[in-house]
Design a protein around this motif. Sequence first.
Motif, PDB file in Angstrom:
ATOM      1  N   LEU A   1       0.811  -1.223   0.000  1.00 41.80           N
ATOM      2  CA  LEU A   1       0.000   0.000   0.000  1.00 41.80           C
ATOM      3  C   LEU A   1       0.845   1.273   0.000  1.00 41.80           C
ATOM      4  O   LEU A   1       0.297   2.367   0.126  1.00 41.80           O
ATOM      5  N   ARG A   2       2.141   1.140  -0.169  1.00 41.30           N
ATOM      6  CA  ARG A   2       2.976   2.346  -0.017  1.00 41.30           C
ATOM      7  C   ARG A   2       2.734   3.376  -1.115  1.00 41.30           C
ATOM      8  O   ARG A   2       2.777   4.584  -0.848  1.00 41.30           O
ATOM      9  N   ASP A   3       2.460   2.964  -2.326  1.00 38.76           N
ATOM     10  CA  ASP A   3       2.208   3.950  -3.381  1.00 38.76           C
ATOM     11  C   ASP A   3       0.888   4.679  -3.134  1.00 38.76           C
ATOM     12  O   ASP A   3       0.764   5.882  -3.394  1.00 38.76           O
ATOM     13  N   ASP A   4      -0.091   3.953  -2.611  1.00 35.86           N
ATOM     14  CA  ASP A   4      -1.362   4.574  -2.249  1.00 35.86           C
ATOM     15  C   ASP A   4      -1.149   5.594  -1.126  1.00 35.86           C
ATOM     16  O   ASP A   4      -1.695   6.705  -1.160  1.00 35.86           O
ATOM     17  N   LEU A   5      -0.330   5.223  -0.140  1.00 38.83           N
ATOM     18  CA  LEU A   5      -0.035   6.136   0.965  1.00 38.83           C
ATOM     19  C   LEU A   5       0.722   7.367   0.474  1.00 38.83           C
ATOM     20  O   LEU A   5       0.437   8.493   0.883  1.00 38.83           O
ATOM     21  N   ARG A   6       1.666   7.157  -0.429  1.00 38.32           N
ATOM     22  CA  ARG A   6       2.419   8.293  -0.976  1.00 38.32           C
ATOM     23  C   ARG A   6       1.470   9.276  -1.680  1.00 38.32           C
ATOM     24  O   ARG A   6       1.555  10.490  -1.489  1.00 38.32           O
ATOM     25  N   ALA A   7       0.552   8.731  -2.465  1.00 36.01           N
ATOM     26  CA  ALA A   7      -0.409   9.579  -3.174  1.00 36.01           C
ATOM     27  C   ALA A   7      -1.303  10.322  -2.183  1.00 36.01           C
ATOM     28  O   ALA A   7      -1.634  11.500  -2.387  1.00 36.01           O
ATOM     29  N   ALA A   8      -1.699   9.657  -1.108  1.00 32.23           N
ATOM     30  CA  ALA A   8      -2.548  10.295  -0.105  1.00 32.23           C
ATOM     31  C   ALA A   8      -1.811  11.453   0.569  1.00 32.23           C
ATOM     32  O   ALA A   8      -2.377  12.539   0.766  1.00 32.23           O
ATOM     33  N   LEU A   9      -0.554  11.236   0.920  1.00 35.41           N
ATOM     34  CA  LEU A   9       0.237  12.304   1.544  1.00 35.41           C
ATOM     35  C   LEU A   9       0.416  13.479   0.588  1.00 35.41           C
ATOM     36  O   LEU A   9       0.287  14.636   0.986  1.00 35.41           O
ATOM     37  N   GLU A  10       0.705  13.167  -0.654  1.00 33.73           N
ATOM     38  CA  GLU A  10       0.871  14.237  -1.641  1.00 33.73           C
ATOM     39  C   GLU A  10      -0.442  14.975  -1.875  1.00 33.73           C
ATOM     40  O   GLU A  10      -0.448  16.153  -2.235  1.00 33.73           O
ATOM     41  N   GLY A  11      -1.565  14.284  -1.611  1.00 29.50           N
ATOM     42  CA  GLY A  11      -2.878  14.907  -1.756  1.00 29.50           C
ATOM     43  C   GLY A  11      -3.341  15.651  -0.515  1.00 29.50           C
ATOM     44  O   GLY A  11      -4.450  16.181  -0.495  1.00 29.50           O
ATOM     45  N   GLY A  12      -2.506  15.666   0.522  1.00 30.29           N
ATOM     46  CA  GLY A  12      -2.829  16.448   1.708  1.00 30.29           C
ATOM     47  C   GLY A  12      -3.352  15.671   2.906  1.00 30.29           C
ATOM     48  O   GLY A  12      -3.659  16.273   3.946  1.00 30.29           O
ATOM     49  N   VAL A  13      -3.479  14.351   2.808  1.00 28.50           N
ATOM     50  CA  VAL A  13      -3.943  13.568   3.958  1.00 28.50           C
ATOM     51  C   VAL A  13      -2.866  13.585   5.049  1.00 28.50           C
ATOM     52  O   VAL A  13      -1.689  13.365   4.778  1.00 28.50           O
ATOM     53  N   ARG A  14      -3.278  13.871   6.283  1.00 30.33           N
ATOM     54  CA  ARG A  14      -2.344  13.906   7.409  1.00 30.33           C
ATOM     55  C   ARG A  14      -2.799  13.006   8.555  1.00 30.33           C
ATOM     56  O   ARG A  14      -1.982  12.508   9.306  1.00 30.33           O
ATOM     57  N   LYS A  15      -4.087  12.849   8.727  1.00 37.02           N
ATOM     58  CA  LYS A  15      -4.624  12.069   9.844  1.00 37.02           C
ATOM     59  C   LYS A  15      -4.572  10.579   9.516  1.00 37.02           C
ATOM     60  O   LYS A  15      -5.173  10.127   8.526  1.00 37.02           O
ATOM     61  N   ILE A  16      -3.868   9.835  10.342  1.00 40.82           N
ATOM     62  CA  ILE A  16      -3.643   8.425  10.055  1.00 40.82           C
ATOM     63  C   ILE A  16      -4.951   7.668   9.853  1.00 40.82           C
ATOM     64  O   ILE A  16      -5.113   6.924   8.880  1.00 40.82           O
ATOM     65  N   VAL A  17      -5.908   7.854  10.777  1.00 44.60           N
ATOM     66  CA  VAL A  17      -7.112   7.010  10.715  1.00 44.60           C
ATOM     67  C   VAL A  17      -7.977   7.305   9.497  1.00 44.60           C
ATOM     68  O   VAL A  17      -8.751   6.439   9.065  1.00 44.60           O
ATOM     69  N   LEU A  18      -7.861   8.482   8.919  1.00 44.66           N
ATOM     70  CA  LEU A  18      -8.596   8.752   7.679  1.00 44.66           C
ATOM     71  C   LEU A  18      -8.146   7.795   6.587  1.00 44.66           C
ATOM     72  O   LEU A  18      -8.954   7.266   5.820  1.00 44.66           O
ATOM     73  N   TRP A  19      -6.848   7.585   6.540  1.00 47.18           N
ATOM     74  CA  TRP A  19      -6.298   6.702   5.511  1.00 47.18           C
ATOM     75  C   TRP A  19      -6.528   5.237   5.864  1.00 47.18           C
ATOM     76  O   TRP A  19      -6.956   4.440   5.030  1.00 47.18           O
ATOM     77  N   THR A  20      -6.276   4.866   7.119  1.00 49.51           N
ATOM     78  CA  THR A  20      -6.425   3.457   7.492  1.00 49.51           C
ATOM     79  C   THR A  20      -7.888   3.008   7.450  1.00 49.51           C
ATOM     80  O   THR A  20      -8.180   1.875   7.067  1.00 49.51           O
ATOM     81  N   ASP A  21      -8.820   3.896   7.831  1.00 53.18           N
ATOM     82  CA  ASP A  21     -10.235   3.530   7.748  1.00 53.18           C
ATOM     83  C   ASP A  21     -10.655   3.273   6.305  1.00 53.18           C
ATOM     84  O   ASP A  21     -11.486   2.389   6.035  1.00 53.18           O
ATOM     85  N   ALA A  22     -10.081   4.043   5.394  1.00 55.35           N
ATOM     86  CA  ALA A  22     -10.423   3.859   3.975  1.00 55.35           C
ATOM     87  C   ALA A  22      -9.946   2.505   3.451  1.00 55.35           C
ATOM     88  O   ALA A  22     -10.441   2.029   2.423  1.00 55.35           O
ATOM     89  N   HIS A  23      -9.000   1.894   4.180  1.00 57.30           N
ATOM     90  CA  HIS A  23      -8.464   0.595   3.751  1.00 57.30           C
ATOM     91  C   HIS A  23      -8.879  -0.534   4.685  1.00 57.30           C
ATOM     92  O   HIS A  23      -8.292  -1.624   4.640  1.00 57.30           O
ATOM     93  N   GLY A  24      -9.866  -0.285   5.538  1.00 56.82           N
ATOM     94  CA  GLY A  24     -10.414  -1.350   6.366  1.00 56.82           C
ATOM     95  C   GLY A  24      -9.446  -1.954   7.354  1.00 56.82           C
ATOM     96  O   GLY A  24      -9.392  -3.191   7.510  1.00 56.82           O
ATOM     97  N   ALA A  25      -8.695  -1.120   8.047  1.00 56.41           N
ATOM     98  CA  ALA A  25      -7.717  -1.631   9.009  1.00 56.41           C
ATOM     99  C   ALA A  25      -8.392  -2.404  10.131  1.00 56.41           C
ATOM    100  O   ALA A  25      -9.440  -2.003  10.645  1.00 56.41           O
ATOM    101  N   GLY A  26      -7.779  -3.516  10.529  1.00 56.69           N
ATOM    102  CA  GLY A  26      -8.236  -4.253  11.689  1.00 56.69           C
ATOM    103  C   GLY A  26      -7.795  -3.559  12.972  1.00 56.69           C
ATOM    104  O   GLY A  26      -6.985  -2.623  12.947  1.00 56.69           O
ATOM    105  N   THR A  27      -8.329  -4.017  14.103  1.00 54.97           N
ATOM    106  CA  THR A  27      -8.000  -3.432  15.398  1.00 54.97           C
ATOM    107  C   THR A  27      -7.527  -4.520  16.354  1.00 54.97           C
ATOM    108  O   THR A  27      -8.226  -5.521  16.550  1.00 54.97           O
ATOM    109  N   ALA A  28      -6.352  -4.316  16.935  1.00 50.99           N
ATOM    110  CA  ALA A  28      -5.835  -5.200  17.979  1.00 50.99           C
ATOM    111  C   ALA A  28      -6.072  -4.511  19.313  1.00 50.99           C
ATOM    112  O   ALA A  28      -5.495  -3.453  19.575  1.00 50.99           O
ATOM    113  N   LEU A  29      -6.945  -5.076  20.132  1.00 45.90           N
ATOM    114  CA  LEU A  29      -7.330  -4.446  21.395  1.00 45.90           C
ATOM    115  C   LEU A  29      -6.475  -4.980  22.538  1.00 45.90           C
ATOM    116  O   LEU A  29      -6.418  -6.188  22.767  1.00 45.90           O
ATOM    117  N   PHE A  30      -5.827  -4.060  23.246  1.00 46.59           N
ATOM    118  CA  PHE A  30      -4.957  -4.404  24.366  1.00 46.59           C
ATOM    119  C   PHE A  30      -5.587  -3.936  25.675  1.00 46.59           C
ATOM    120  O   PHE A  30      -6.263  -2.902  25.714  1.00 46.59           O
TER     121      PHE A  30
END
Length: 202
Positions: free
Chosen positions: A147-176
């Motif tokens: 996903l690094r090229d997708d992340l690079r494009a997101a950063l170049e497009g102004g995305v800064r908040k991690i969860v905005l990007w990870t939510d768009a890719h369906g990130a799982g959650t490890a609960l501690f």
Amino acid sequence: MSKVPGVILAGGRATRMGGGDKCLRRVAGRRLIEHVIDRLGPQVAGLALNANGDPARFAEFGLPVLADGVADHPGPLAGVLAGLDWAAAQGAKAIVTAAADTPFLPRDLAGRLMAAAGPSGLALAASPDEGGRVQRHPTFGLWPVGLRDDLRAALEGGVRKIVLWTDAHGAGTALFDSQPFDPFFNINTPEDVEAAEALGAA
């Protein structure tokens, strides 16, 4: 999944600590980064450090120092991208990241993240706050190299908040568990150093 490389994120400017390298502050007689290396190192297939500026100041730790590849300090996602580019050059499939200011991070972080990965291969750590609400800790994650090229494009497009990007890719959650204290407790202020000293002595 077998072990993947780990990247310690230390690219922030530590404004609440008066600037400088927060990870070199001492807690319980050792620098923060030493605590993080000791906890994360055994879980991963090699470590690197994301930090900007002169890498020589970290030479004693013997780690590759990865500067952000995106200008103007866009935040932790730039450090994640630097780590993904580094891992890709080694043929690795993913990285695990941890913040450099968390001396009590879980010793099973990497394995739990891998077990929680979503279909895209992404996962973030989380823990309950004092009210029982789940709080994500987005600098602690499993990130697939694919996903690094997708992340690079997101950063170049102004995305800064991690969860905005990870939510768009369906990130799982490890609960501690957050008892007896939150393992993701991080050092932001001089008062936090005092609190960490107390926790370390507990």
